[in-house]
Enzyme design. Structure first.
Site, PDB file in Angstrom:
ATOM      1  CB  SER A 126      -0.929   0.022   1.195  1.00 49.14           C
ATOM      2  OG  SER A 126      -1.874  -0.995   1.048  1.00 49.14           O
ATOM      3  CB  SER A 127       2.456   3.207   2.082  1.00 50.84           C
ATOM      4  OG  SER A 127       3.035   2.430   3.087  1.00 50.84           O
TER       5      SER A 127
END
Ligand SMILES: [Zn+2]
Length: 762
Positions: free
Chosen positions: A23-24
């Protein structure tokens, strides 16, 4: 692997795609184990029988959030390839979390069912065409979503609770840092401290964010990197307008702890794409605001004052802050005829004027006026200085004391209300604690009462906070008195800028209105003071410099009355005797009288006596040049006298005329000059019979050669090129008649063609 038998050769013939996602970027950097195991999927695919040439890894979505509204190229590519049917199986670490949104996963599973694609994760092989697998996939998806929801809920609740205590660590603006204990302190770096303090000082001095940017021109400003590879490091760069605004609006610098200043909002565009945007909440909507939470660079009152100043600077929102120009009422002057604001115009000669803004829309009313700024400004400044005499200021100070006292009384009342509410709450609590536990009905009602008291206490505390917030900071009394005593000197001092004057003006005057006034020479000004009082002034409009220097009307009348019979000398005497002065305030002289004659077209008296004519008239009658007449006069051959303004007046009769004609006839030289010239066609090289040149044709028709050339060019008249490229026009009575009729019919040609006489040289 669980369900390995579902993999058939048809799947193995097609591609195996390993879809990787984190996700990041932080996850990508820190959770290297997860990334490594995701890349390990390729090995799983090889173990399950896919040739290494048909195993592909899509990892373009690493570090991109799976949330709504984020474009993820990798996932889009995956869906596209599944739809073309070239994919045999999709490998993922957790197949139901390929996308954060269940809808995206369901869509992918539906395409996979149609194209016979398998979904494989470490738990097993799913065939979306199999109803059991579909149920399991759906179930796992729902579970995953629920899990995320519960996790987020718990995290958010903990976060909010920590924030309410002022303990949640949020990114700090440059100039503030967390110390080892986790408390917020001022940055120990003296350079950073000085830069932040200078921003606030510059804003106090110049009053605008752009002014602060200008003050920092050529100077670098610190930025504390948050997150990323440079986390915590200090970097120096340019101070931009946006950063100045960010600093001025950040309550952290005023020692306040704030949580929830910004909120995210989701919108769906007509194409169905979800967009997330961040918006700032109004102060009343901040979930957590703890004042005096840590040491700040400014006080809370300074923060509120800066905020108000920024709002007053916001021209796009209709604010009209004081600008640098000299027009004092800029921004606060209104047209009293149409109600629109008046614009300030600085003309090229730097004489500003106020102009009704309706003019731009052509909506001016008959009484809308443009006013020279100076005449309004002088009147308004006079009214302001009159209102600021020491006596008036003493009165105002007394009123201010009263206001301060009132504020103190209000906040004191609020303090007492809080005390009372606290006492009531304590009492309700005590009563609740003392009740017998068996007496449940009583306990219940006492509990309700306690709760109500607590609510009242919270309300009272809020009211106290509000009362303390509105306390206006007042300058000291001595300062004000001293200021009022030398205000006129201060107002007129060259060191006082126009902007300072405007600020001072606006502290007392709310707005200025140019009222409708039928007298064009006057301007009526309405002043509305901040106290609500109004004043009305009348001032003279300045006279235009040209009008001001015009000769006075009685003098012009006198010249008009006597001008046609009286000489200029006589007029000068008469005007000065009557006490008239020119527009410049000087006594009249010949030049001044001649100017009036010229300006008002007043003729001079006729200089010629009966039987006398001018030189020009004599020349006309004799058909000679005026030089001949002057020569005769100067050599005494013709008598003449000097009239007014040195003009020659020639007594003229039959004898004089005959003498002149004789002289002309006898003089070989004069005879030619004086003889009126007759029209002679220029020599034309022998033209063939019946042909004329362009000039000859023009002479015969009495028109210009241009007309003839035009006819030839447009084919209305035929001609041929002869020797030397000259035009030869066949000519006879018929052609001539045609030309004449063309001239007669043409309204345009008539005047040109009417020039039948040759022009005489003057
Ligand atoms: Zn108007």
């Amino acid at each position: 692997m669980n369900g390995e038998h579902k993999i058939t050769s048809s799947h193995r013939e097609r591609a195996a795609i390993c879809y990787l996602r984190q996700s990041s970027m932080a996850q990508v950097r820190q959770h290297t184990e997860s990334t490594r195991s995701q890349y390990g999927l390729a090995d799983t695919a090889a173990a399950l029988g896919w040739p290494s040439t048909s195993i592909e890894v899509i990892d373009t979505d690493l570090g991109i959030s799976g949330k709504w509204g984020v474009a993820r190229e990798g996932f889009t590519e995956l869906v596209t390839r599944v739809c073309t049917g070239e994919v045999g199986a999709i490998f993922g670490i957790e197949i139901t979390r390929l996308a954060r949104s269940n809808a995206d996963v369901a869509r992918l599973a539906e395409f996979a069912r149609i194209t016979g694609t398998l979904l494989i994760d470490p738990d097993g092989v799913y065939d979306p065409a199999d109803v059991n697998d579909r149920v399991i996939l759906g179930f796992k998806g729902t579970m995953g979503e629920m899990e995320l929801h519960v996790m987020a809920q718990r995290l958010q609740a903990n976060k909010r609770a920590a924030a309410a205590r002022g303990e949640l660590r949020t990114p700090l603006p440059v100039g503030l840092v967390h110390d080892d204990a986790g408390d917020i302190v001022i940055d120990p770096d003296a350079g950073v401290q000085a830069a932040i303090r200078d921003v606030f000082a510059a804003f106090t001095a110049c009053g605008s964010a752009y002014g602060v940017v200008a003050a920092f021109a050529g100077r670098r400003f610190p930025l504390r990197a948050y997150g990323g590879a440079w986390a915590g490091q200090l970097r120096w760069g340019k101070l931009t307008h946006a950063r100045v605004l960010g600093i001025l609006k950040n309550p952290g610098y005023a020692g306040a702890y704030v949580f929830g200043r910004y909120t995210s909002r989701r919108t769906v565009d007509p194409g169905g794409t979800v967009h997330t945007s961040i918006t700032e909440r109004p102060r009343a909507g901040w979930p957590v605001l703890i004042k005096d939470h840590h040491e700040g660079y400014i006080t809370w009152a300074d923060y509120l004052a800066n905020e108000a100043r920024l709002v007053a600077n916001h021209t796009a929102a209709g604010a009209r802050p004081p600008r640098e120009g000299t027009a004092l009422c800029q921004g606060i002057i209104i047209c009293g005829s149409c109600g629109k604001p008046m614009m300030t115009n600085y003309h090229t000669d730097q004489r500003p004027s106020y102009e009704c803004s309706s003019r731009r829309d052509r909506l001016t009313t008959p009484s809308c006026r443009t006013v020279v700024a100076a005449c309004v400004d002088d009147a308004v400044a006079g009214a302001l200085l009159d209102a600021l005499t020491p006596e008036q200021v003493a009165l105002a100070l007394a009123a201010a004391d009263e206001v301060t006292g009132q504020h103190q009384r209000v906040s004191r009342a609020a303090e007492l209300a809080v005390e009372r509410a606290r006492y009531e709450a304590d009492r309700a609590e005590r009563a609740f604690c003392q009740v017998e536990p068996e007496n449940r009905l009583v306990a219940r009602s006492l509990e309700a009462r306690w709760e109500a008291r607590l609510a009242a206490l919270a309300e009272a505390e809020q009211a106290l906070e509000a009362a303390q917030d509105t306390l206006p900071p007042l300058p000291s009394r001595d300062d004000l008195e001293k200021l009022a005593a030398d205000l006129p000197a201060l107002w007129n001092a060259p060191s006082t800028s126009a902007r300072d004057r405007k600020r001072l003006l606006r502290t007392l005057i709310a707005d200025v209105t140019v009222l409708p006034e039928p007298d064009q020479a006057k301007v009526r000004i309405g002043i509305r003071w901040h106290t609500g009082a109004t004043d009305e002034l009348t001032a003279d409009r300045p006279v235009h410099p040209g009008t001001a220097r015009r000769s006075p009307a009685p003098a012009v009348d006198l010249v008009r009355r006597l001008g046609s019979t009286t000489s200029n000398d006589e007029l000068v005497t008469r005007l000065n005797a009557a006490g008239h002065r020119t527009g410049h305030g000087r006594p009249f002289d010949i030049d001044a009288v001649q100017w009036i004659r010229h300006a008002y077209k007043i003729p001079v008296p006729d200089p010629y006596g009966p039987g006398e004519i001018s030189v020009a008239e004599a020349a006309r009658r004799l058909g000679c040049s005026t030089g001949v007449i002057y020569h005769w006069i100067h050599t005494g051959q013709l008598t003449a006298r000097r009239g007014s303004a040195g003009r020659f007046c020639i007594p003229w009769d039959a004898q004089a005329e005959a003498g002149c004609r004789t002289r002309i006839a006898q003089s070989a030289h004069l005879g030619r000059a004086a003889r009126p010239r007759t029209l002679r066609a220029p020599a034309f090289p022998a033209a063939d019979g019946g042909e004329v040149s362009v000039t000859q044709a023009a002479c015969q028709l009495g028109c210009s050669t241009g007309v003839i050339y035009y006819w030839i060019e447009t084919g209305q008249l035929s001609a041929r090129r002869g020797a030397g490229n000259r035009l030869h026009i066949p000519w006879n009575d018929q052609i001539q008649a045609q030309c004449r009729s063309r001239i007669g019919q043409s309204g345009h040609l008539n005047p040109a063609a009417r020039r039948t006489k040759p022009r005489r040289r003057r």
